[in-house]
Design a protein around this motif. Structure first.
Motif, short mmCIF file in Angstrom:
data_model
loop_
_atom_site.label_atom_id
_atom_site.label_comp_id
_atom_site.label_asym_id
_atom_site.label_seq_id
_atom_site.Cartn_x
_atom_site.Cartn_y
_atom_site.Cartn_z
N GLU A 1 6.89 7.88 -8.88
CA GLU A 1 7.83 8.11 -7.78
C GLU A 1 7.48 7.17 -6.59
O GLU A 1 8.36 6.59 -5.97
N LEU A 2 6.20 7.03 -6.32
CA LEU A 2 5.77 6.15 -5.23
C LEU A 2 6.14 4.70 -5.53
O LEU A 2 6.62 3.97 -4.65
N LYS A 3 5.90 4.27 -6.76
CA LYS A 3 6.20 2.89 -7.13
C LYS A 3 7.70 2.62 -7.01
O LYS A 3 8.13 1.58 -6.55
N ARG A 4 8.48 3.60 -7.44
CA ARG A 4 9.93 3.46 -7.38
C ARG A 4 10.39 3.26 -5.95
O ARG A 4 11.39 2.60 -5.68
N LYS A 5 9.64 3.85 -4.99
CA LYS A 5 10.00 3.73 -3.59
C LYS A 5 9.32 2.54 -2.92
O LYS A 5 9.36 2.39 -1.69
N GLY A 6 8.65 1.72 -3.71
CA GLY A 6 8.08 0.47 -3.16
C GLY A 6 6.71 0.60 -2.53
O GLY A 6 6.27 -0.31 -1.83
N ALA A 7 6.02 1.72 -2.75
CA ALA A 7 4.70 1.89 -2.13
C ALA A 7 3.63 1.14 -2.90
O ALA A 7 3.79 0.83 -4.08
N ARG A 8 2.52 0.86 -2.20
CA ARG A 8 1.36 0.27 -2.87
C ARG A 8 0.44 1.40 -3.32
O ARG A 8 0.01 2.22 -2.51
N VAL A 9 0.17 1.46 -4.62
CA VAL A 9 -0.62 2.55 -5.17
C VAL A 9 -1.81 2.00 -5.94
O VAL A 9 -1.66 1.18 -6.84
N LEU A 10 -3.00 2.46 -5.56
CA LEU A 10 -4.21 2.10 -6.29
C LEU A 10 -4.63 3.27 -7.17
O LEU A 10 -4.30 4.42 -6.87
N GLY A 11 -5.39 2.97 -8.20
CA GLY A 11 -5.92 4.03 -9.06
C GLY A 11 -7.44 4.12 -8.90
O GLY A 11 -8.11 3.10 -8.73
N LEU A 12 -7.96 5.33 -8.96
CA LEU A 12 -9.41 5.52 -9.02
C LEU A 12 -9.60 6.37 -10.27
O LEU A 12 -9.35 7.58 -10.27
N VAL A 13 -9.90 5.70 -11.37
CA VAL A 13 -9.71 6.28 -12.70
C VAL A 13 -10.97 6.07 -13.54
O VAL A 13 -11.70 5.09 -13.35
N ASN A 14 -11.21 6.99 -14.47
CA ASN A 14 -12.35 6.80 -15.37
C ASN A 14 -11.96 6.10 -16.67
O ASN A 14 -12.61 5.16 -17.08
N VAL A 15 -10.89 6.60 -17.32
CA VAL A 15 -10.56 6.07 -18.65
C VAL A 15 -9.82 4.73 -18.52
O VAL A 15 -8.72 4.65 -17.97
N VAL A 16 -10.48 3.70 -19.06
CA VAL A 16 -9.96 2.34 -18.97
C VAL A 16 -8.67 2.21 -19.79
O VAL A 16 -8.59 2.70 -20.92
N GLY A 17 -7.66 1.60 -19.20
CA GLY A 17 -6.41 1.36 -19.91
C GLY A 17 -5.51 2.59 -20.01
O GLY A 17 -4.49 2.57 -20.69
#
Ligand code: F6R
Length: 361
Positions: free
Chosen positions: A119-135
């Motif tokens: 939803e954020l991407k669709r609205k043009g926001a910049r979104v970063l991930g802080l994630v454990n599982v690669v890919g």
């Protein structure tokens, strides 16, 4: 393979010193007292243009995000907060182009977090991930981010991944701070603090025998209160979640400052309190809260940097830099939850009604 441990939870608690070491490896830049985060995809100009940070996650990852938001405010002086991803996505949030959004997830597959990202991407926001599982799905859908490098986490309840998430937020806060107003000296101080973490984690785990005894002492409780202030509050929330997930004992977390606005009515000998009491500018305030509880015959287990006289028991944890206190203070309470659940014969790695990754709404 559990390598001599009786459960994955126990094994993963013990993997934390190595996991943190892995999160730091190759990222520290001593020359400029900062860190390099290869996949962030946010140059210095972008970093300086950020006006707000909004962190989204669920459960334990949301709690890691609350600590992350505090670290970003403290070290980078950017207004930051965390919100459960599911709440965010259903309240038609105002999406602001100057806000940096960060999605936090162990699995990278949690549906509510993924849907918020989309939803954020669709609205043009910049979104970063802080994630454990690669890919994973969230890693793929975000504009960049940080892998937390905790390694595979098998136990349904999260322990080592939580710790690596908060360490990764420490790295991000330092990086954002050093592209803004954090001094070289403070950057250096934080780096030294980060480097101390693996040895301090081992020190905490060496105390397991004592924590096991304390768990036996409190295992008769039907319900427990967890309190903390500011840096200690998300620690209290996460410790309360861990206890209820694995032991099924009801637990509730409150800011210590809110006690007198209601929960004090619950205090009696049968309702013990676990209090997070770091040696920081709020120490006297926290001590006053312990006094209030003691005056009502409440039992108190403190997690603190020094023995608390008002508490019945104190688990002493090593002191780091105050901005990083939240990383270590919850670790003994992972063992506390584990031993409480074990004494009660619970299915620790697979608590009833829970799944490792929640890919449905
Ligand atoms: C708690 C726990 C859950 C998860 C939550 C988010 O021990 O495991 O609360 O933290 O379901 O999962 P991830 O991080 O995979 O998005």
């Amino acid at each position: 393979d559990m390598g001599g441990h009786d459960t994955y939870m126990h094994k993963e608690i013990y993997e934390q010193a190595d996991a943190v070491d892995r999160a730091l490896r190759g990222r520290i830049d001593d020359r400029f007292s900062t860190v390099h985060l290869g996949g962030l995809n946010l140059d210095a100009r972008d970093a300086r243009a950020v006006r707000r940070v909004k962190i989204l996650g669920c459960g334990t990852s949301y709690h890691a995000g609350q600590i992350g938001a505090q670290m970003i405010e403290e070290l980078a002086r950017i207004p930051a907060d965390a919100e459960p991803a599911s709440e965010f996505r259903y309240r038609n949030p105002v999406v602001d182009p100057d806000t940096l959004y960060i999605a936090v997830s162990q699995s990278g597959e949690t549906y509510d977090v993924l849907a918020a990202v989309q939803e954020l991407k669709r609205k043009g926001a910049r979104v970063l991930g802080l994630v454990n599982v690669v890919g994973s799905a969230i890693a793929r859908e975000t504009d960049g981010g940080i892998y937390v490098h905790a390694g595979p986490e098998v136990c349904v309840v999260s322990t080592k991944c939580f710790t690596n998430m908060v360490v990764s937020f420490g790295l991000l806060a330092l990086h954002l701070g050093r592209t803004r107003d954090l001094s070289v000296a403070d950057g250096k101080r934080i780096i030294e603090g980060l480097r101390k973490l693996p040895a301090q984690i081992s020190e905490i785990l060496a105390n397991e025998g004592e924590i096991e005894k304390l768990a036996a002492e409190y295992a008769d409780a039907k319900s427990m209160l967890f309190i903390g202030r500011v840096r200690g509050y998300p620690v209290a929330r996460e410790a309360s979640l861990k206890l209820k997930e694995v032991s099924y004992i009801h637990a509730e977390a409150y800011p210590a400052s809110e006690l007198k606005h209601g929960p004090l009515a619950l205090i009696e000998p049968a309702m013990p309190t676990v209090a997070i009491v770091p040696d920081d500018e709020l120490l006297e305030k926290n001590r006053a809260a312990l006094e209030e509880i003691k005056a009502r015959s409440g039992r108190i287990l403190a997690v603190a940097h020094q023995v608390q006289e008002k508490a019945d028991h104190t688990i002493v944890v090593p002191k780091n830099e105050h901005e990083l206190d939240a990383i270590l203070m919850g670790i003994p309470l992972q063992l506390f939850a584990y031993h409480t659940a074990k004494a009660m014969g619970r299915d620790i790695d697979k608590p009833r009604n829970l799944a490792k990754s929640v890919t449905v709404e």
